[in-house]
Design a protein around this motif. Structure first.
Motif, PDB file in Angstrom:
ATOM      1  N   LEU A  87      50.375 -28.512 -88.807  1.00 10.00           N
ATOM      2  CA  LEU A  87      51.138 -27.753 -89.794  1.00 10.00           C
ATOM      3  C   LEU A  87      52.026 -26.715 -89.128  1.00 10.00           C
ATOM      4  CD1 LEU A  87      48.339 -27.225 -92.481  1.00 10.00           C
ATOM      5  CD2 LEU A  87      50.401 -28.621 -92.761  1.00 10.00           C
ATOM      6  N   GLU A  88      51.472 -26.036 -88.139  1.00 11.78           N
ATOM      7  CA  GLU A  88      52.256 -25.012 -87.444  1.00 11.78           C
ATOM      8  C   GLU A  88      53.401 -25.623 -86.649  1.00 11.78           C
ATOM      9  OE1 GLU A  88      49.346 -22.831 -85.212  1.00 11.78           O
ATOM     10  OE2 GLU A  88      48.867 -21.485 -86.899  1.00 11.78           O
ATOM     11  N   ALA A  89      53.281 -26.904 -86.299  1.00 12.81           N
ATOM     12  CA  ALA A  89      54.362 -27.595 -85.588  1.00 12.81           C
ATOM     13  C   ALA A  89      55.409 -28.159 -86.545  1.00 12.81           C
ATOM     14  CB  ALA A  89      53.784 -28.718 -84.734  1.00 12.81           C
ATOM     15  N   GLY A  90      55.207 -27.943 -87.855  1.00 12.56           N
ATOM     16  CA  GLY A  90      56.190 -28.397 -88.826  1.00 12.56           C
ATOM     17  C   GLY A  90      56.028 -29.839 -89.255  1.00 12.56           C
ATOM     18  N   LYS A  91      54.813 -30.361 -89.163  1.00 11.84           N
ATOM     19  CA  LYS A  91      54.546 -31.747 -89.560  1.00 11.84           C
ATOM     20  C   LYS A  91      53.807 -31.780 -90.895  1.00 11.84           C
ATOM     21  CE  LYS A  91      56.005 -32.956 -85.422  1.00 11.84           C
ATOM     22  NZ  LYS A  91      57.374 -33.497 -85.233  1.00 11.84           N
ATOM     23  N   HIS A  92      54.119 -32.771 -91.718  1.00  7.62           N
ATOM     24  CA  HIS A  92      53.297 -33.048 -92.885  1.00  7.62           C
ATOM     25  C   HIS A  92      51.976 -33.635 -92.381  1.00  7.62           C
ATOM     26  CE1 HIS A  92      56.843 -32.415 -95.352  1.00  7.62           C
ATOM     27  NE2 HIS A  92      57.497 -33.325 -94.645  1.00  7.62           N
ATOM     28  N   VAL A  93      50.891 -33.411 -93.149  1.00  4.71           N
ATOM     29  CA  VAL A  93      49.578 -33.815 -92.636  1.00  4.71           C
ATOM     30  C   VAL A  93      48.763 -34.565 -93.695  1.00  4.71           C
ATOM     31  CG1 VAL A  93      47.371 -33.031 -91.688  1.00  4.71           C
ATOM     32  CG2 VAL A  93      49.495 -31.867 -91.034  1.00  4.71           C
ATOM     33  N   TYR A  94      48.211 -35.688 -93.271  1.00  2.00           N
ATOM     34  CA  TYR A  94      47.156 -36.368 -94.012  1.00  2.00           C
ATOM     35  C   TYR A  94      45.869 -36.072 -93.256  1.00  2.00           C
ATOM     36  CZ  TYR A  94      44.215 -40.060 -95.991  1.00  2.00           C
ATOM     37  OH  TYR A  94      43.194 -40.747 -96.602  1.00  2.00           O
ATOM     38  N   ALA A  95      44.912 -35.437 -93.918  1.00  2.00           N
ATOM     39  CA  ALA A  95      43.665 -35.043 -93.261  1.00  2.00           C
ATOM     40  C   ALA A  95      42.501 -35.831 -93.837  1.00  2.00           C
ATOM     41  CB  ALA A  95      43.416 -33.548 -93.437  1.00  2.00           C
ATOM     42  N   GLU A  96      41.798 -36.552 -92.980  1.00  2.00           N
ATOM     43  CA  GLU A  96      40.596 -37.250 -93.437  1.00  2.00           C
ATOM     44  C   GLU A  96      39.552 -36.218 -93.829  1.00  2.00           C
ATOM     45  OE1 GLU A  96      38.609 -39.666 -95.028  1.00  2.00           O
ATOM     46  OE2 GLU A  96      40.258 -40.688 -94.002  1.00  2.00           O
ATOM     47  N   LYS A  97      38.722 -36.578 -94.806  1.00  2.00           N
ATOM     48  CA  LYS A  97      37.654 -35.666 -95.224  1.00  2.00           C
ATOM     49  C   LYS A  97      36.538 -35.675 -94.175  1.00  2.00           C
ATOM     50  CE  LYS A  97      34.714 -38.982 -95.919  1.00  2.00           C
ATOM     51  NZ  LYS A  97      33.457 -39.062 -95.145  1.00  2.00           N
ATOM     52  N   PRO A  98      35.723 -34.608 -94.135  1.00  2.00           N
ATOM     53  CA  PRO A  98      35.910 -33.335 -94.827  1.00  2.00           C
ATOM     54  C   PRO A  98      37.056 -32.556 -94.194  1.00  2.00           C
ATOM     55  CG  PRO A  98      34.084 -33.155 -93.290  1.00  2.00           C
ATOM     56  CD  PRO A  98      34.520 -34.587 -93.258  1.00  2.00           C
ATOM     57  N   LYS A 118      54.946 -27.307 -95.591  1.00  2.00           N
ATOM     58  CA  LYS A 118      54.801 -28.751 -95.454  1.00  2.00           C
ATOM     59  C   LYS A 118      53.723 -29.274 -96.403  1.00  2.00           C
ATOM     60  CE  LYS A 118      57.929 -29.147 -92.340  1.00  2.00           C
ATOM     61  NZ  LYS A 118      59.179 -29.902 -92.608  1.00  2.00           N
ATOM     62  N   HIS A 119      53.657 -30.579 -96.517  1.00  2.00           N
ATOM     63  CA  HIS A 119      52.671 -31.193 -97.391  1.00  2.00           C
ATOM     64  C   HIS A 119      51.348 -31.416 -96.656  1.00  2.00           C
ATOM     65  CE1 HIS A 119      55.370 -31.823-100.705  1.00  2.00           C
ATOM     66  NE2 HIS A 119      56.236 -32.481 -99.943  1.00  2.00           N
ATOM     67  N   LEU A 120      50.253 -31.223 -97.374  1.00  2.00           N
ATOM     68  CA  LEU A 120      48.912 -31.478 -96.849  1.00  2.00           C
ATOM     69  C   LEU A 120      48.147 -32.276 -97.894  1.00  2.00           C
ATOM     70  CD1 LEU A 120      46.457 -31.055 -94.926  1.00  2.00           C
ATOM     71  CD2 LEU A 120      46.064 -28.870 -96.124  1.00  2.00           C
ATOM     72  N   MET A 121      47.567 -33.387 -97.474  1.00  2.00           N
ATOM     73  CA  MET A 121      46.804 -34.241 -98.388  1.00  2.00           C
ATOM     74  C   MET A 121      45.454 -34.550 -97.764  1.00  2.00           C
ATOM     75  SD  MET A 121      47.984 -37.850-100.071  1.00  2.00           S
ATOM     76  CE  MET A 121      46.820 -38.961-100.847  1.00  2.00           C
ATOM     77  N   VAL A 122      44.407 -34.519 -98.594  1.00  2.00           N
ATOM     78  CA  VAL A 122      43.043 -34.778 -98.136  1.00  2.00           C
ATOM     79  C   VAL A 122      42.625 -36.189 -98.535  1.00  2.00           C
ATOM     80  CG1 VAL A 122      40.647 -33.985 -98.195  1.00  2.00           C
ATOM     81  CG2 VAL A 122      42.521 -32.333 -98.402  1.00  2.00           C
ATOM     82  N   GLY A 123      41.926 -36.878 -97.633  1.00  2.00           N
ATOM     83  CA  GLY A 123      41.604 -38.286 -97.826  1.00  2.00           C
ATOM     84  C   GLY A 123      40.413 -38.578 -98.712  1.00  2.00           C
ATOM     85  N   PHE A 124      40.464 -38.185 -99.973  1.00  2.00           N
ATOM     86  CA  PHE A 124      39.394 -38.502-100.920  1.00  2.00           C
ATOM     87  C   PHE A 124      39.701 -39.840-101.589  1.00  2.00           C
ATOM     88  CE2 PHE A 124      38.373 -33.776-101.404  1.00  2.00           C
ATOM     89  CZ  PHE A 124      37.210 -33.878-100.655  1.00  2.00           C
ATOM     90  N   ASN A 125      39.376 -40.934-100.909  1.00  2.00           N
ATOM     91  CA  ASN A 125      39.793 -42.230-101.440  1.00  2.00           C
ATOM     92  C   ASN A 125      39.003 -42.681-102.665  1.00  2.00           C
ATOM     93  OD1 ASN A 125      37.379 -43.055-100.238  1.00  2.00           O
ATOM     94  ND2 ASN A 125      38.389 -44.074 -98.524  1.00  2.00           N
ATOM     95  N   MET A 126      37.839 -42.056-102.948  1.00  2.00           N
ATOM     96  CA  MET A 126      37.101 -42.467-104.143  1.00  2.00           C
ATOM     97  C   MET A 126      37.866 -42.134-105.426  1.00  2.00           C
ATOM     98  SD  MET A 126      33.050 -41.857-103.241  1.00  2.00           S
ATOM     99  CE  MET A 126      32.542 -42.288-104.911  1.00  2.00           C
ATOM    100  N   ARG A 127      38.762 -41.167-105.379  1.00  2.00           N
ATOM    101  CA  ARG A 127      39.579 -40.875-106.556  1.00  2.00           C
ATOM    102  C   ARG A 127      40.511 -42.038-106.880  1.00  2.00           C
ATOM    103  NH1 ARG A 127      41.406 -34.661-107.492  1.00  2.00           N
ATOM    104  NH2 ARG A 127      39.559 -33.585-106.710  1.00  2.00           N
ATOM    105  N   TYR A 128      40.722 -42.915-105.918  1.00  2.66           N
ATOM    106  CA  TYR A 128      41.652 -44.032-106.093  1.00  2.66           C
ATOM    107  C   TYR A 128      40.947 -45.346-106.421  1.00  2.66           C
ATOM    108  CZ  TYR A 128      45.162 -40.869-104.306  1.00  2.66           C
ATOM    109  OH  TYR A 128      46.018 -39.798-104.160  1.00  2.66           O
TER     110      TYR A 128
END
Length: 383
Positions: A87-98, A118-128
């Motif tokens: 994030l500090e490097a200016g990248k969008h991030v997909y973060a695996e849980k936890p 930037k955008h940050l998304m957490v990998g809670f795939n059970m919601r899908y």
């Protein structure tokens, strides 16, 4: 931006997500990988069938102009460092849980996210997964009335294979498996109920795994491998009964959610089968899932309406893709978040709150089952 160019940190099991992002003629493409193992690097590149920038140092990804976003798929104890750096490097991030293995670590990530823009998304795939989306729709429709109770049983039939033959078995790497394994379930409880836990009491112990075997012992070199029920010949081979193992394999949580909803979560890692059983009880009825047979049951109670005269069974249709069709959906949601600012089903705050409950439950377990309040320090509360 017309295409999201993605760098990946970590070529472990969850690196399978890269397959859904790698569409050179589409809206996303994998262009780089950072992993400490050259063997894993080579296998990863071979599976994608495209030449990538490969490195052992993830920091080399942060300075590259040809990387727009980074998928953090590294071990749990590295998530905080990796996500914040990206994030500090200016990248969008997909973060695996936890999201991290401490609440404080999650809050530092959320602070970095707010500052980054930037955008940050957490990998809670059970919601899908269609099963839990069906349950969400039923609850939100009022089919079971006002929600009052949640019961969840998690039979982790592969617990030994996935969690006690490698780094997961030591609390310094995970805090506890109520973060690593239960983070999905705690998030689903929050998501389906629309409420966050406010306090928890829990009991748990190490009832099967761990022991007195040396920490250097591996299954292929063990003289008990022909009779050991936990023998594994490949991938994760550290002895499941070694001395350093200290994370509970049998846990029971009771929680109170916002609005006074009562919830329970039971997790056992040495069951013969693998299944998640969810029951949501309301003032008009209840719903329950059967993930072995891919069904959701809606049962109604007397309510002086036509609805009390029939129960309904929902059969889940088969879907392609990992985790019951969830992986391609969550991968696409990340791309649409970055390209079109479309909000995904998950939020960074939800990632923080599942960790908060897991940490509070772990604290309760290791202090005789005392009631622990759930911290909601963050100012960016979202569902």
């Amino acid at each position: 931006m017309k295409k999201v160019r993605i760098g990946v940190i970590g070529a472990g099991l969850r690196s399978s997500l890269a397959h859904y992002w790698h569409k050179p003629d589409g809206e996303s493409e994998i262009v780089a990988l950072a992993d400490l193992s050259e063997e894993r690097q080579a296998k990863f590149q071979e599976k994608l069938g495209t030449a990538l920038f490969l490195t052992k140092d993830y920091k080399e990804l942060l300075t590259r102009d040809d990387i727009d976003a980074i998928a953090v798929l590294s071990p749990d104890f590295l998530h905080e460092e990796h996500v914040i750096a990206c994030l500090e490097a200016g990248k969008h991030v997909y973060a695996e849980k936890p999201l991290a293995i401490t609440v404080e670590g999650c809050d530092r990530i959320l602070d970095a996210w707010k500052k980054s823009g930037k955008h940050l998304m957490v990998g809670f795939n059970m919601r899908y997964m269609s099963m839990y989306q069906t349950m969400k729709g039923l609850i939100d429709s009022g089919a079971i009335g006002d929600l009052k109770a949640v019961w969840v049983r998690h039979f982790v039939g592969f617990g030994g294979y996935f969690y006690y033959h490698d780094w997961h078995g030591n609390s310094k790497n995970t805090t506890s498996l109520l973060l690593q394994k239960a983070s999905h379930d705690l998030d689903v409880i929050h998501w389906l109920s629309g409420k966050y836990a406010t306090k928890v009491s829990a009991f748990g112990s190490l009832d099967y795994y761990g022991g007195e075997e040396p920490n250097t012992l591996t299954c292929p070199t063990c003289d008990k491998k022909d009779t050991c029920p936990e023998y594994v010949p490949h991938t994760f081979t550290e002895c499941a009964f070694r001395e350093e193992i200290d994370v509970e394999d049998n846990n029971m949580l009771i929680m109170e959610l916002e609005g006074g909803i009562k919830a329970s979560y039971l997790q056992c890692h040495f069951t013969p089968d693998y299944s998640r059983n969810y029951t949501f009880i309301g003032t008009k009825g209840r719903i329950e899932n059967d993930d072995v047979n891919n069904k959701v049951y809606l049962k109604t109670r007397k309510q002086n309406s036509w609805q009390e005269l029939s129960d309904v069974v929902y059969e889940m249709k088969p879907e392609n893709g990992g985790h019951g069709g969830a992986d391609p959906k969550i991968a696409q949601d990340f791309i649409e978040l970055v390209l079109y600012n479309k909000e995904p089903l998950t939020t960074p705050f939800a990632g923080r709150m599942s960790v908060a409950v897991g940490c509070a439950a772990t604290e309760s377990i290791r202090n005789g089952g005392k009631v622990v309040e759930i911290s909601q320090r963050s100012t960016i509360k979202q569902n």
